[in-house]
Design an enzyme around this catalytic site. Structure first.
Site, short mmCIF file in Angstrom:
data_model
loop_
_atom_site.label_atom_id
_atom_site.label_comp_id
_atom_site.label_asym_id
_atom_site.label_seq_id
_atom_site.Cartn_x
_atom_site.Cartn_y
_atom_site.Cartn_z
N ASN A 10 0.86 -1.18 0.00
CA ASN A 10 0.00 0.00 0.00
C ASN A 10 0.90 1.24 0.00
O ASN A 10 1.40 1.66 1.03
CB ASN A 10 -0.88 -0.05 1.26
CG ASN A 10 -1.80 1.15 1.39
OD1 ASN A 10 -1.72 2.11 0.62
ND2 ASN A 10 -2.67 1.11 2.38
N ARG A 91 -2.83 -1.96 -3.29
CA ARG A 91 -3.94 -1.01 -3.13
C ARG A 91 -3.77 0.06 -4.21
O ARG A 91 -2.70 0.66 -4.34
CB ARG A 91 -3.87 -0.36 -1.76
CG ARG A 91 -4.98 0.65 -1.61
CD ARG A 91 -4.81 1.50 -0.41
NE ARG A 91 -5.93 2.45 -0.35
CZ ARG A 91 -5.91 3.51 0.43
NH1 ARG A 91 -4.88 3.77 1.18
NH2 ARG A 91 -6.95 4.32 0.44
N HIS A 182 -11.24 5.42 -0.26
CA HIS A 182 -11.26 4.61 0.97
C HIS A 182 -12.22 3.44 0.86
O HIS A 182 -12.69 2.91 1.88
CB HIS A 182 -11.71 5.42 2.21
CG HIS A 182 -10.77 6.48 2.65
ND1 HIS A 182 -11.18 7.68 3.16
CD2 HIS A 182 -9.42 6.53 2.65
CE1 HIS A 182 -10.14 8.41 3.47
NE2 HIS A 182 -9.05 7.75 3.16
N ARG A 243 -6.67 18.51 4.29
CA ARG A 243 -7.56 18.82 3.15
C ARG A 243 -8.82 19.53 3.64
O ARG A 243 -9.35 19.20 4.70
CB ARG A 243 -7.95 17.53 2.42
CG ARG A 243 -6.86 16.99 1.54
CD ARG A 243 -7.21 15.62 0.98
NE ARG A 243 -6.37 14.60 1.53
CZ ARG A 243 -6.60 13.29 1.44
NH1 ARG A 243 -7.66 12.85 0.81
NH2 ARG A 243 -5.75 12.43 1.97
N GLU A 336 -11.07 5.11 15.30
CA GLU A 336 -10.83 3.99 16.21
C GLU A 336 -10.31 4.45 17.57
O GLU A 336 -10.49 3.75 18.57
CB GLU A 336 -9.78 3.04 15.61
CG GLU A 336 -10.27 2.32 14.37
CD GLU A 336 -9.14 1.68 13.57
OE1 GLU A 336 -8.10 1.35 14.16
OE2 GLU A 336 -9.30 1.52 12.35
N GLU A 387 -7.48 -3.04 5.87
CA GLU A 387 -7.50 -3.00 4.40
C GLU A 387 -6.62 -4.11 3.82
O GLU A 387 -6.94 -4.69 2.80
CB GLU A 387 -7.03 -1.62 3.92
CG GLU A 387 -8.04 -0.54 4.19
CD GLU A 387 -7.43 0.84 4.36
OE1 GLU A 387 -6.58 1.01 5.26
OE2 GLU A 387 -7.81 1.76 3.62
P1 ADP Z 1 -4.18 7.09 7.01
O1 ADP Z 1 -5.38 7.77 6.45
O2 ADP Z 1 -2.88 7.71 6.61
O3 ADP Z 1 -4.20 5.58 6.94
P2 ADP Z 1 -4.64 6.65 9.84
O4 ADP Z 1 -5.89 5.86 9.67
O5 ADP Z 1 -3.44 5.96 10.38
O6 ADP Z 1 -4.25 7.46 8.56
O7 ADP Z 1 -5.02 7.88 10.82
C1 ADP Z 1 -4.13 8.92 11.09
C2 ADP Z 1 -4.80 9.86 12.08
O8 ADP Z 1 -5.22 9.13 13.22
C3 ADP Z 1 -3.84 10.94 12.59
O9 ADP Z 1 -4.55 12.14 12.80
C4 ADP Z 1 -3.41 10.37 13.93
O10 ADP Z 1 -2.98 11.35 14.81
C5 ADP Z 1 -4.67 9.70 14.40
N1 ADP Z 1 -4.38 8.66 15.38
C6 ADP Z 1 -3.86 7.44 15.16
N2 ADP Z 1 -3.72 6.76 16.33
C7 ADP Z 1 -4.15 7.61 17.31
C8 ADP Z 1 -4.26 7.52 18.74
N3 ADP Z 1 -3.89 6.42 19.38
N4 ADP Z 1 -4.78 8.57 19.40
C9 ADP Z 1 -5.15 9.70 18.75
N5 ADP Z 1 -5.06 9.85 17.41
C10 ADP Z 1 -4.58 8.82 16.69
#
Ligand code: ADP
Length: 402
Positions: A10, A91, A182, A243, A336, A387
């Site tokens: 990915n 992906r 997504h 964005r 999550e 994913e």
């Molecule tokens: P992507 O879209 O790049 O796959 P992710 O699904 O990993 O991104 O999400 C990234 C976002 O989630 C960021 O804003 C990050 O700070 C937030 N995030 C990830 N884990 C945590 C956590 N444990 N607590 C708070 N925010 C989190």
């Protein structure tokens, strides 16, 4: 069992995720991540059979260099796992108007991904880099590379959802429409929801919220996605890390005509300098934003705007549900882990029958899944997305049929 493994790649705009897994028993034997591409400290982390590694791999490392590192320094060294790979799943964000399902990669599919690149300029070219390097590095599997598209999930949306109200010729001739993004994540959590709620997928009416660096929301009616927030490109819809999501298009004319900002710069502003970063003026990272919500006014405002937009989208998608909403689902890094976002958003939707249980909500994070609603509410679920698993399953299905 260390056989019938799929390598999943990915290639994102600032990171590369990779894993080797068995889609049948869902075991992940290796998973890794390269972060900070094109920044001072590019590093790689991976875990293989219980051992974890982290290495600095250089400065201002490109996707190509990082992929070479993954293939030469990680995969080749993990021979027991590597030799059991039977297919590679990629992906791919945008399939354009020509591909509507996962496909075995050949020259035609590569040309379709190239054609769709203007609709996902930050993603498709990098997805192609991953595909080309995988073909070169795994010659024995060169005919077993599969592209799994985010846009496939939206293929059956009705015209009422995917058409923009601009002259029809732009759709007919130039294929300008809402394609969504997504899709792999929305598809995965929707299927998990049907298992958790013990409802058949084809009768499932849910709203799924993928909240990560990019954020999107999908309305799924009778197991079919009937609307989504991302558009021709992943810029439309919800407020995201950097964005803007939805804006009045006239802002672009104003910036260009009155402020003399170039089109390229406006593109950068809307994609990389807006959203949570633009409003908070501090960060797009929710780990930082959540901590500073109650002490920093700009941070609070950015989160409040984020939740305001999200709750409006959820409310508007309820009207697409044919009189029954089975669940609202949160996923992605923010969905999550950030109970604050779920709490602020859901508290605005009380009238719609969505009632949050504050305690349950607070406890769900770090890969946990579960219900966060009170007993008299429509179910609200948190489901960690996977994913990679869905890509591996689709890849295995295609290579098993050739
Ligand atoms: P992507 O879209 O790049 O796959 P992710 O699904 O990993 O991104 O999400 C990234 C976002 O989630 C960021 O804003 C990050 O700070 C937030 N995030 C990830 N884990 C945590 C956590 N444990 N607590 C708070 N925010 C989190």
């Amino acid at each position: 069992m260390l056989n019938n493994l799929i390598f999943v790649l990915n290639c994102g705009s600032s990171s590369i995720k990779f894993s080797i897994l068995n889609p049948q028993n869902k075991t992940k034997y290796l998973s890794g991540l390269v972060e900070c591409l094109f920044l001072k400290n590019t590093y790689i982390k991976w875990k293989c059979l219980e051992t974890t590694y982290k290495k600095h791999i250089g400065s201002y490392i490109s996707h190509k260099e990082a992929l070479n590192f993954i293939f030469d320094q990680v995969l080749l060294k993990e021979k027991d796992v590597y030799k059991n790979i039977v297919g590679i799943g990629h992906r791919v964000v945008h399939g354009g108007n020509k591909i509507n399902q996962s496909a075995l990669i050949d020259d035609t599919i590569i040309s379709f991904i190239e054609e769709a690149a203007p609709f996902a300029p930050l993603h498709n070219p990098l997805n192609l880099t991953g595909i080309k390097i995988a073909i070169e590095k795994f010659p024995a599997l060169s005919k077993k590379n599969v592209a799994v598209f985010d846009t496939s999930f939206y293929h059956n949306m009705p015209k009422t959802s995917f058409l923009y109200a601009i002259p029809y010729i732009f759709y007919q001739k130039y294929h300008i429409r809402r394609y969504g993004a997504h899709g792999i994540s929305h598809d995965y959590v929707a299927h998990e929801t049907s298992v958790i709620l013990k409802k058949s997928f084809t009768s499932l009416n849910i709203i799924t919220c993928h909240l990560g660096n990019g954020c999107s929301i999908s309305a799924i009616r009778n197991g079919v996605c009937v609307d989504t927030s991302m558009g021709l490109t992943p810029l439309e819809g919800l407020v995201m890390g950097t964005r803007s999501g939805d804006i009045d298009p006239s802002i672009i004319f104003f910036m260009y005509q009155k402020l003399g900002i170039s089109i390229d710069k406006i593109n950068t502003i809307l994609n990389k300098e807006s959203g949570l970063l633009g409003i908070s003026k501090k960060s797009s990272d929710f780990r930082y934003l959540e901590k500073n919500y109650s002490t920093d006014k700009s941070v609070k405002l950015s989160i409040d705007i984020f939740c305001h937009r999200l709750s409006k989208y959820i409310a508007s998608y309820i009207c697409l549900m044919d009189n029954r909403l089975d669940a609202v689902v949160f996923t992605g890094g923010i969905g999550e882990n950030v109970s604050l976002i779920r709490q602020i958003t859901l508290s605005k939707l009380y009238l719609m029958g969505l009632k949050i249980d504050i305690k349950k909500n607070f406890l769900i994070k770090n890969g946990k899944s579960g219900l966060i609603n009170t007993s008299n509410s429509i179910p609200v679920l948190v489901i960690p997305t996977d994913e990679e698993l869905l890509i591996a399953k689709k890849t295995m299905k295609i290579i098993s049929s050739i």
